[in-house]
Design a protein around this motif. Structure first.
Motif, mmCIF file in Angstrom:
data_model
loop_
_atom_site.group_PDB
_atom_site.id
_atom_site.type_symbol
_atom_site.label_atom_id
_atom_site.label_comp_id
_atom_site.label_asym_id
_atom_site.label_seq_id
_atom_site.Cartn_x
_atom_site.Cartn_y
_atom_site.Cartn_z
ATOM 1 N N SER A 188 0.811 -1.215 0.000
ATOM 2 C CA SER A 188 0.000 0.000 0.000
ATOM 3 C C SER A 188 0.843 1.262 0.000
ATOM 4 C CB SER A 188 -0.927 0.011 1.224
ATOM 5 O OG SER A 188 -0.170 0.004 2.431
ATOM 6 N N ALA A 189 2.147 1.136 0.217
ATOM 7 C CA ALA A 189 3.012 2.316 0.174
ATOM 8 C C ALA A 189 3.139 2.858 -1.248
ATOM 9 C CB ALA A 189 4.397 1.985 0.728
ATOM 10 N N VAL A 190 2.957 1.990 -2.252
ATOM 11 C CA VAL A 190 2.997 2.420 -3.647
ATOM 12 C C VAL A 190 1.657 3.067 -3.986
ATOM 13 C CG1 VAL A 190 3.267 1.696 -6.043
ATOM 14 C CG2 VAL A 190 4.587 0.576 -4.247
ATOM 15 N N PRO A 191 1.630 4.356 -4.293
ATOM 16 C CA PRO A 191 0.345 5.039 -4.493
ATOM 17 C C PRO A 191 -0.365 4.599 -5.765
ATOM 18 C CG PRO A 191 2.169 6.513 -5.004
ATOM 19 C CD PRO A 191 2.779 5.268 -4.440
ATOM 20 N N GLU A 192 -1.623 4.276 -5.614
ATOM 21 C CA GLU A 192 -2.513 3.963 -6.744
ATOM 22 C C GLU A 192 -3.903 4.327 -6.268
ATOM 23 O OE1 GLU A 192 -5.247 2.027 -9.264
ATOM 24 O OE2 GLU A 192 -4.846 1.178 -7.297
ATOM 25 N N TRP A 193 -4.705 4.939 -7.122
ATOM 26 C CA TRP A 193 -5.957 5.535 -6.673
ATOM 27 C C TRP A 193 -6.897 4.526 -6.034
ATOM 28 C CZ3 TRP A 193 -7.071 9.200 -11.426
ATOM 29 C CH2 TRP A 193 -6.170 10.262 -11.376
ATOM 30 N N GLY A 194 -6.970 3.319 -6.564
ATOM 31 C CA GLY A 194 -7.822 2.304 -5.965
ATOM 32 C C GLY A 194 -7.342 1.901 -4.580
ATOM 33 N N VAL A 195 -6.031 1.764 -4.413
ATOM 34 C CA VAL A 195 -5.463 1.427 -3.106
ATOM 35 C C VAL A 195 -5.690 2.568 -2.121
ATOM 36 C CG1 VAL A 195 -3.323 0.886 -1.883
ATOM 37 C CG2 VAL A 195 -3.748 -0.102 -4.135
ATOM 38 N N MET A 196 -5.511 3.803 -2.569
ATOM 39 C CA MET A 196 -5.741 4.958 -1.701
ATOM 40 C C MET A 196 -7.194 5.014 -1.239
ATOM 41 S SD MET A 196 -3.511 7.859 -3.732
ATOM 42 C CE MET A 196 -4.016 9.165 -2.615
ATOM 43 N N LEU A 197 -8.111 4.655 -2.139
ATOM 44 C CA LEU A 197 -9.530 4.643 -1.781
ATOM 45 C C LEU A 197 -9.820 3.582 -0.719
ATOM 46 C CD1 LEU A 197 -12.201 6.021 -2.572
ATOM 47 C CD2 LEU A 197 -12.520 4.237 -4.281
ATOM 48 N N ALA A 198 -9.179 2.422 -0.842
ATOM 49 C CA ALA A 198 -9.371 1.362 0.150
ATOM 50 C C ALA A 198 -8.754 1.746 1.496
ATOM 51 C CB ALA A 198 -8.763 0.061 -0.356
ATOM 52 N N ASP A 199 -7.564 2.357 1.472
ATOM 53 C CA ASP A 199 -6.900 2.747 2.715
ATOM 54 C C ASP A 199 -7.676 3.813 3.472
ATOM 55 O OD1 ASP A 199 -4.877 0.975 2.183
ATOM 56 O OD2 ASP A 199 -3.475 2.481 1.397
ATOM 57 N N ALA A 200 -8.483 4.596 2.767
ATOM 58 C CA ALA A 200 -9.192 5.702 3.415
ATOM 59 C C ALA A 200 -10.464 5.260 4.124
ATOM 60 C CB ALA A 200 -9.537 6.764 2.371
ATOM 61 N N GLN A 201 -10.940 4.035 3.878
ATOM 62 C CA GLN A 201 -12.227 3.618 4.440
ATOM 63 C C GLN A 201 -12.278 3.662 5.967
ATOM 64 O OE1 GLN A 201 -14.882 3.183 2.269
ATOM 65 N NE2 GLN A 201 -13.245 3.992 0.971
ATOM 66 N N PRO A 202 -11.258 3.202 6.681
ATOM 67 C CA PRO A 202 -11.361 3.244 8.153
ATOM 68 C C PRO A 202 -11.350 4.659 8.731
ATOM 69 C CG PRO A 202 -9.690 1.661 7.432
ATOM 70 C CD PRO A 202 -10.044 2.497 6.250
ATOM 71 N N TYR A 203 -11.021 5.653 7.912
ATOM 72 C CA TYR A 203 -10.860 7.018 8.424
ATOM 73 C C TYR A 203 -11.899 7.980 7.852
ATOM 74 C CZ TYR A 203 -6.416 4.829 9.524
ATOM 75 O OH TYR A 203 -5.453 3.959 9.978
ATOM 76 N N LEU A 204 -13.009 7.426 7.348
ATOM 77 C CA LEU A 204 -14.042 8.286 6.785
ATOM 78 C C LEU A 204 -14.649 9.206 7.842
ATOM 79 C CD1 LEU A 204 -15.930 5.836 4.381
ATOM 80 C CD2 LEU A 204 -14.343 7.663 3.777
ATOM 81 N N GLY A 205 -14.760 8.736 9.068
ATOM 82 C CA GLY A 205 -15.312 9.572 10.126
ATOM 83 C C GLY A 205 -14.373 10.670 10.572
ATOM 84 N N VAL A 206 -13.077 10.449 10.393
ATOM 85 C CA VAL A 206 -12.076 11.440 10.820
ATOM 86 C C VAL A 206 -11.811 12.440 9.704
ATOM 87 C CG1 VAL A 206 -9.725 11.778 11.656
ATOM 88 C CG2 VAL A 206 -11.032 9.760 12.364
ATOM 89 N N ARG A 207 -11.559 11.916 8.500
ATOM 90 C CA ARG A 207 -11.247 12.795 7.367
ATOM 91 C C ARG A 207 -11.740 12.160 6.070
ATOM 92 N NH1 ARG A 207 -6.344 14.507 4.554
ATOM 93 N NH2 ARG A 207 -6.840 16.551 3.705
#
Length: 319
Positions: free
Chosen positions: A265-284
């Motif tokens: 996940s350290a390699v940026p790709e828009w789909g991966v970034m979208l998945a990584d953001a799911q646990p933090y939807l309430g924060v940001r």
């Protein structure tokens, strides 16, 4: 000759020159390009894609920070329940690991473009091979050719019977999670579309007058298929490739979102970034909005340009 007569003669000569230029024959692609230049949707789509390609190719060399640099954690600004938003130094803020989101979006555009283009090329190559053989066999191959066409099309029908996303997930699951797997899986999904389209186009071309003339002159059917029928059948396939790029980007992002893409996940790709953001939807929630908007706008650009190209090349849809 008077001055008035000279002016009239000059106008007549200029009008004759314009008329002759207009009556001069133009190729299908030249006429299509003229229509595209007058189509607002094509202009908007081309502008979006130009910006996207420039960002993907040049942007990674100009980003202010490394996409894997966890500077936010090092600086102590990332705390439980706190992810800083945009600022003068970090235009899109930090992500949950303290990395600069703007830099990751720019670098991720290259990965997204690479996946979409390679997946489309895989689907185009395999689909064109199957569709070209089937179309040539059905249109010019006689009884044995029709048998070859039947076998190949039943294989394509089997692929069409499966939902595209389910087929892509199945292939990706069999091959294991990686960026190469995503390209192959998404490419295989588009194979039936290209195969069916090229086969149908070649069969319709097989009844043309130039094919009949070439056959009457004793030209081999294989040569007719490769040098005449196939080149004249590629226009709708090229248009479909533009449209497929849009769906390829969306499907690749979906596979990455499901964890079947690059495991790092350290390699940026828009789909991966979208998945990584799911646990933090309430924060940001902006962490999910940025890659989602990037995917939507890019797919929109390919779709607008592809639809405009199809309208310009298809006589039935010309305005």
């Amino acid at each position: 000759m008077t001055i008035t007569g000279a002016k009239k003669k000059e106008k007549i000569d200029r009008l004759a020159e314009v008329t002759a230029r207009d009556e001069r024959g133009v190729s299908l692609w030249q006429e299509a390009f003229r229509r595209l230049r007058r189509n607002p949707a094509a202009i908007v789509g081309a502008a979006i894609l130009t910006v996207f390609v420039l960002v993907a190719l040049v942007g990674p060399f100009l980003v202010p920070y490394g996409p894997t640099d966890t500077m936010g954690i090092r600086e102590g600004v990332i705390k439980p329940g706190v992810i800083p938003g945009p600022s003068g130094d970090h235009w899109f803020g930090y992500d949950h690991q303290g990395r600069d989101v703007f830099s990751r979006m720019i670098v991720g555009a290259r990965q997204t473009l690479l996946v979409g283009v390679v997946a489309t090329l895989i689907g185009l190559a395999v689909g064109a091979l199957i569709g070209g053989v089937a179309g040539a066999a059905a249109g010019l191959g006689g009884r044995w050719g029709r048998m070859v066409d039947t076998v190949l099309m039943r294989f394509i029908d089997m692929l069409l019977a499966l939902p595209s996303l389910l087929l892509a997930v199945s292939i990706a699951a069999l091959l294991g999670a990686s960026l190469t797997t995503v390209m192959i899986a998404v490419g295989m999904v588009s194979v039936p579309v290209f195969a069916r389209l090229l086969r149908g186009s070649m069969i319709s071309q097989a009844g043309s007058d130039y094919v009949l003339a070439s056959t009457s002159l004793g030209v081999k059917k294989s040569k007719i298929a490769l040098t005449h029928v196939l080149p004249n059948s590629l226009a709708p396939v090229i248009v479909q490739a533009t449209l497929t790029l849009a769906t390829a980007i969306i499907e690749a992002a979906a596979l990455s979102f499901l964890g079947l893409g690059n495991p790092d996940s350290a390699v940026p790709e828009w789909g991966v970034m979208l998945a990584d953001a799911q646990p933090y939807l309430g924060v940001r929630p902006a962490l999910a909005i940025y890659p989602a908007v990037g995917i939507i706008i890019t797919a929109l650009g390919f779709t607008l340009l592809g639809e405009a190209m199809r309208e310009a090349l298809d006589p039935k849809l010309r305005k």
